[in-house]
Design an enzyme around this catalytic site. Structure first.
Site, PDB file in Angstrom:
ATOM      1  N   CYS A  75      -1.104  -3.639   2.985  1.00 53.69           N
ATOM      2  CA  CYS A  75      -1.731  -2.417   2.483  1.00 53.69           C
ATOM      3  C   CYS A  75      -2.178  -1.506   3.632  1.00 53.69           C
ATOM      4  CB  CYS A  75      -2.941  -2.843   1.656  1.00 53.69           C
ATOM      5  SG  CYS A  75      -3.842  -1.496   0.922  1.00 53.69           S
ATOM      6  N   CYS A 185       1.972   4.260   2.369  1.00 50.07           N
ATOM      7  CA  CYS A 185       1.323   3.468   1.314  1.00 50.07           C
ATOM      8  C   CYS A 185       2.418   2.551   0.793  1.00 50.07           C
ATOM      9  CB  CYS A 185       0.796   4.364   0.206  1.00 50.07           C
ATOM     10  SG  CYS A 185       0.307   3.456  -1.278  1.00 50.07           S
TER      11      CYS A 185
END
Ligand code: DGL
Length: 265
Positions: A75, A185
């Site tokens: 992440c 992302c």
């Protein structure tokens, strides 16, 4: 003492890390992987640093219990605060930021759009690293408040592509003159087909390819590569819905899935 037969941990706020897991599986087919997505608390990208650290520490406790030999923070949002997690595990913690900046530096574009969660954009993590590796590149950050969450929910749903297309158009409004973007992302590469179809002239950079190489280099350097001739297994855990995560794992093209389980933390 780290064990080369132990799995590699992968954490993400949700299913986004699947885009990293599939690259890692392709790159390191003999490794076992242990994936944990915080489906109950996703998205992380609109939270504060303190909240993100709090949620992440709970994921790390699970990884510590399972004695992973390395932890990959897939992440980007968590990666922005990863320095504050140093020492939280016995094993090394690798994150995605340097790989993202390297993917840009390899191309040395004049300008690059860095699309990410709002937290990642506000942290300034990427422009700073890109500037260091590629000083002539201008990085233009764009925080996308709802895109990761929409991809998490609709990537495998009938009619989902239309909703995701619209969200991509809305979030990229005003950046149409750029021809190179970093997908900062992990959720976004899961919708790479949508990005490419909507903007076919654009080059979309996914940090996961560089990251897979960095993980391999790290394991090699520390003699931690799994020597097994067998294909590795992937165990998936989520704090959200296991059936949902199982379906999305298949959609994302993950391999050798041994189990998908709910984890209450
Ligand atoms: N996929 C995550 C990232 O790479 C964040 C999505 C979210 O939880 O907001 O930043």
């Amino acid at each position: 003492m780290l064990d080369k037969h132990s799995p590699i941990g992968i954490i993400d706020s949700g299913i986004g890390g699947y885009s990293v897991a599939r690259r890692l599986q392709n790159h390191l087919p003999h490794e076992d992987f242990l994936y944990l997505g915080d489906g109950a608390n996703t998205p992380y990208g609109n939270h504060s640093a303190q909240e993100i650290l709090h949620m992440t520490r709970r994921l790390l406790q699970f990884m510590a219990q399972r004695r992973v030999k390395a932890l990959v923070v897939a992440c980007n949002t968590i990666s922005c605060v990863a320095e504050q997690l140093i020492g939280a595990l016995e094993c090394p913690i690798l994150n995605v930021l340097q790989s993202g900046a390297q993917a840009v530096a390899r191309l040395q574009p004049d300008r690059v759009g860095v699309i990410s969660t709002c937290f990642t954009a506000q942290s300034g993590c990427y422009p700073e690293r890109i500037l260091r590796l590629s000083p002539d590149t201008q990085a233009i950050s764009r925080g996308c408040p709802d895109l990761a969450d929409l991809i998490e929910r609709y990537i495998d749903q009938p009619g989902g592509a239309g909703r995701i297309d619209q969200a991509i158009r809305d979030n990229l409004a005003g950046l149409e003159d750029l021809d190179c973007f970093l997908l900062a992302c992990t959720h976004y590469p899961l919708a790479q087909e949508n990005f490419q179809r909507l903007y076919p002239h654009v080059q979309w950079l996914d940090p996961a390819e560089e990251l897979a190489g960095a993980v391999e280099a790290f394991l090699t350097e520390h003699s931690l590569l799994n020597p097994s001739p067998e294909l590795g297994r992937l165990e998936i855990y989520t704090t959200g819905s296991a059936p949902d995560y199982a379906h999305k794992a298949e959609t994302a093209g993950l391999l050798q899935i041994a189990s998908v389980r709910h984890l209450a933390i």
